[in-house]
Structure formats: structure tokens, C-alpha cells
Design a protein around this motif. Structure first.
Motif, mmCIF file in Angstrom:
data_model
loop_
_atom_site.group_PDB
_atom_site.id
_atom_site.type_symbol
_atom_site.label_atom_id
_atom_site.label_comp_id
_atom_site.label_asym_id
_atom_site.label_seq_id
_atom_site.Cartn_x
_atom_site.Cartn_y
_atom_site.Cartn_z
ATOM 1 N N GLN A 43 -2.717 -1.525 10.652
ATOM 2 C CA GLN A 43 -3.526 -1.674 12.029
ATOM 3 C C GLN A 43 -4.013 -3.232 12.206
ATOM 4 O OE1 GLN A 43 -7.150 -1.683 12.671
ATOM 5 N NE2 GLN A 43 -6.627 -3.092 14.610
ATOM 6 N N VAL A 44 -4.866 -3.529 11.195
ATOM 7 C CA VAL A 44 -5.576 -4.995 11.417
ATOM 8 C C VAL A 44 -4.241 -5.910 11.267
ATOM 9 C CG1 VAL A 44 -7.505 -4.412 10.114
ATOM 10 C CG2 VAL A 44 -5.690 -4.916 8.712
ATOM 11 N N ASN A 45 -3.309 -5.773 10.644
ATOM 12 C CA ASN A 45 -2.211 -6.695 10.399
ATOM 13 C C ASN A 45 -1.595 -7.006 12.027
ATOM 14 O OD1 ASN A 45 -2.506 -5.448 7.939
ATOM 15 N ND2 ASN A 45 -1.313 -7.576 7.356
ATOM 16 N N ILE A 46 -1.300 -5.904 12.477
ATOM 17 C CA ILE A 46 -0.738 -5.614 13.664
ATOM 18 C C ILE A 46 -1.450 -6.393 15.028
ATOM 19 C CG2 ILE A 46 0.646 -4.173 15.497
ATOM 20 C CD1 ILE A 46 1.532 -2.418 13.168
ATOM 21 N N THR A 47 -2.603 -5.921 14.800
ATOM 22 C CA THR A 47 -3.651 -6.276 15.849
ATOM 23 C C THR A 47 -3.564 -8.005 15.692
ATOM 24 O OG1 THR A 47 -4.869 -4.372 15.779
ATOM 25 C CG2 THR A 47 -5.854 -6.278 16.516
ATOM 26 N N ALA A 48 -3.845 -8.512 14.353
ATOM 27 C CA ALA A 48 -3.755 -10.032 14.350
ATOM 28 C C ALA A 48 -2.699 -10.616 14.839
ATOM 29 C CB ALA A 48 -3.933 -10.295 12.836
ATOM 30 N N LEU A 49 -1.521 -9.982 14.685
ATOM 31 C CA LEU A 49 -0.226 -10.602 15.138
ATOM 32 C C LEU A 49 -0.005 -10.508 16.593
ATOM 33 C CD1 LEU A 49 2.411 -11.768 14.016
ATOM 34 C CD2 LEU A 49 3.354 -9.731 14.108
ATOM 35 N N THR A 50 -0.382 -9.174 17.039
ATOM 36 C CA THR A 50 -0.122 -9.195 19.016
ATOM 37 C C THR A 50 -1.367 -9.279 19.606
ATOM 38 O OG1 THR A 50 -0.404 -6.546 18.609
ATOM 39 C CG2 THR A 50 1.630 -7.661 18.028
ATOM 40 N N PHE A 70 -7.931 -5.523 5.500
ATOM 41 C CA PHE A 70 -9.021 -4.858 6.236
ATOM 42 C C PHE A 70 -10.408 -4.931 5.450
ATOM 43 C CE2 PHE A 70 -11.621 -0.745 6.897
ATOM 44 C CZ PHE A 70 -11.939 -0.854 8.121
ATOM 45 N N GLN A 71 -10.350 -4.808 4.276
ATOM 46 C CA GLN A 71 -11.437 -4.831 3.386
ATOM 47 C C GLN A 71 -11.807 -6.407 2.843
ATOM 48 O OE1 GLN A 71 -10.413 -1.851 0.802
ATOM 49 N NE2 GLN A 71 -12.346 -0.785 1.145
ATOM 50 N N TRP A 116 0.839 -1.124 0.042
ATOM 51 C CA TRP A 116 -0.049 -0.068 -0.005
ATOM 52 C C TRP A 116 0.835 1.367 0.058
ATOM 53 C CZ3 TRP A 116 -2.263 -4.281 0.141
ATOM 54 C CH2 TRP A 116 -3.835 -4.293 0.072
ATOM 55 N N CYS A 117 0.620 2.338 -0.695
ATOM 56 C CA CYS A 117 1.269 3.493 -0.966
ATOM 57 C C CYS A 117 1.434 4.138 0.505
ATOM 58 C CB CYS A 117 0.761 4.487 -1.776
ATOM 59 S SG CYS A 117 0.495 3.727 -3.506
ATOM 60 N N ARG A 118 0.772 4.078 1.396
ATOM 61 C CA ARG A 118 0.796 4.928 2.467
ATOM 62 C C ARG A 118 2.128 4.110 3.205
ATOM 63 N NH1 ARG A 118 -4.552 3.176 2.621
ATOM 64 N NH2 ARG A 118 -4.955 1.560 4.085
ATOM 65 N N ARG A 176 -11.195 -9.883 4.914
ATOM 66 C CA ARG A 176 -10.758 -10.584 6.119
ATOM 67 C C ARG A 176 -10.270 -12.082 5.784
ATOM 68 N NH1 ARG A 176 -10.621 -6.937 10.602
ATOM 69 N NH2 ARG A 176 -11.447 -4.925 9.683
ATOM 70 N N SER A 177 -10.531 -12.420 4.770
ATOM 71 C CA SER A 177 -10.376 -14.117 4.364
ATOM 72 C C SER A 177 -8.880 -14.296 4.486
ATOM 73 C CB SER A 177 -11.025 -14.258 3.300
ATOM 74 O OG SER A 177 -10.578 -13.689 1.960
ATOM 75 N N THR A 178 -8.031 -13.523 4.237
ATOM 76 C CA THR A 178 -6.403 -13.799 4.283
ATOM 77 C C THR A 178 -6.055 -13.599 5.477
ATOM 78 O OG1 THR A 178 -6.125 -11.618 3.222
ATOM 79 C CG2 THR A 178 -6.544 -13.292 1.658
ATOM 80 N N ARG A 179 -6.574 -12.968 6.421
ATOM 81 C CA ARG A 179 -6.067 -12.829 7.864
ATOM 82 C C ARG A 179 -5.228 -13.918 8.372
ATOM 83 N NH1 ARG A 179 -7.173 -13.627 13.208
ATOM 84 N NH2 ARG A 179 -6.874 -11.987 14.589
ATOM 85 N N ASP A 180 -5.706 -15.029 8.630
ATOM 86 C CA ASP A 180 -4.950 -16.039 9.107
ATOM 87 C C ASP A 180 -3.667 -16.573 8.399
ATOM 88 O OD1 ASP A 180 -6.922 -16.016 11.276
ATOM 89 O OD2 ASP A 180 -7.927 -17.716 10.747
ATOM 90 N N GLN A 181 -3.967 -16.506 7.085
ATOM 91 C CA GLN A 181 -2.673 -16.921 6.109
ATOM 92 C C GLN A 181 -1.564 -16.050 6.504
ATOM 93 O OE1 GLN A 181 -3.857 -17.087 1.853
ATOM 94 N NE2 GLN A 181 -1.820 -17.805 1.490
#
Length: 193
Positions: free
Chosen positions: A156-163, A124-125, A99-101, A127-132
Motif C-alpha cells: 500500500q505505501v509504495n502504491i500510494t507514494a507512486l499514485t 512502511f517501517q 516480502w513473502c506476502r 520511510r527514509s527510502t520512500r522517495d528513492q
């Protein structure tokens, strides 16, 4: 803004260290010193990019269709990079979401040439790939030698899923794998622009 003893009591109670823009260089250096410990890495949410999610016209290869950093976000990324450099912190690799940001944040940090790491892309948009993606990131952490130091720039979603924890724009978590191969946060740093 909290001051003096009240500020440090709140930080101790909440388990995190928030550094306002006037925080001393010694404050950020003491947190960043944890990166000298074997197996500790930095993962951060991209700097300030107003809004939530991405527009419906989102295209990965077109930054004009994405939510991007604003002036405050660019200043925040530069200040974070400066804090790392002032503390003498260097990374073997800087890995970023596509992502550019995130890419812009990674570039403005000036801590090494960023490389794309798709496991850091936002889900974020979708969630089907969250666990993978989370499993890929955790496996990658486990594959690193204790002498390597990596900075991850993601969402944020990636960090929250990890931690299991929420994270503010531009906030940096210092992480490592524990003896049970679980990610634990050993330090936090938030520098406002």
C-alpha cells in the motif's frame, strides 16, 4: 453490497470499479482491456494478509517472521489471476517485492514467473527510502517500451507514494506515465475472495 444502478452511480462518483465476487466476467474484462493500450501496466497491492505492518521480529529471508496471506488472501490472488487469464491478458514480466506476502501473491496469480524488484519493497517501517524507491520505480516505468506489459506486486505505501491514492488488499491499478512523466491511474479492479 451495493446493487444495480446505485452500485454503478457510486462507482462513477468515486472513480473506481469494485468487483464483488459475483461480478460478471464481462465487468472485469472491460477494465482489463485497458492493458492492451500502449504503455499501460498493472500494479497491485498484495492480497489479503491480516494485520498491519510486520512483527518486530521481521526478517526478509524468513516468512515465519512476517505478516502473510491467509486463506482468503490466497483465494483472492487466485481469483485475480483467473480474471486476468479469462480476459486474455499476458505480461512480459511479473515483478514483486521481496516480502513473502507479495511473492506468494505473485506466484498464486499464475501470470508468469515472478522476479524480485527491490524498489517494490515496503518502506512502511522505514520511510527514509520512500522517495528513492518511488523515483526508481517511476524511472523504470519510463524505461519500458510501449509494447511491454509489466505487472508489479507491492505494498500500500509504495502504491500510494507512486499514485497519491489509497489501495485495498488485492486491488489492481492500471497505470501509465502521462506526457508530464507523471503516473496516472487509468483503471481499477478489486476482486474480493
Amino acid at each position: 453490497m451495493l446493487k444495480g444502478l446505485n452500485y454503478f452511480l457510486l462507482a462513477a462518483i468515486s472513480g473506481l470499479l469494485l468487483l464483488p465476487s459475483h461480478a460478471s466476467q464481462a465487468d472485469s474484462q472491460s477494465v482489463l482491456e485497458l492493458l492492451h493500450q500502449p504503455g499501460v501496466h498493472a500494479i497491485m497491492r498484495h492480497a489479503i494478509a491480516p494485520g498491519t505492518g510486520d512483527p518486530s521480529t521481521f526478517a526478509l529471508d524468513d516468512c515465519t517472521t512476517q505478516r502473510n496471506l491467509d486463506g482468503r488472501g490466497r483465494a483472492q490472488a487466485q481469483a485475480i489471476g483467473e480474471a486476468f487469464r479469462d480476459a486474455g491478458i499476458a505480461f512480459d514480466r511479473v515483478l514483486t517485492s521481496q516480502w513473502c506476502r507479495c511473492r506468494e501473491t505473485a506466484q498464486l496469480l499464475e501470470l508468469g514467473e515472478p522476479a524480485d524488484f527491490p524498489a517494490l519493497n515496503s518502506f512502511f517501517q522505514d520511510r527514509s527510502t520512500r522517495d528513492q524507491q518511488t523515483d526508481q520505480l517511476q524511472a523504470f516505468l519510463g524505461s519500458l517500451s510501449e509494447s511491454e506489459s509489466v505487472l508489479f506486486v507491492t505494498h500500500q505505501v509504495n502504491i500510494t507514494a507512486l499514485t497519491g491514492r489509497g489501495v485495498a488488499s488485492g486491488e489492481v491499478f492500471l497505470i501509465r506515465l502521462n506526457e508530464r512523466n507523471e503516473v496516472e491511474v487509468v483503471g481499477e479492479l478489486l476482486i474480493h475472495p
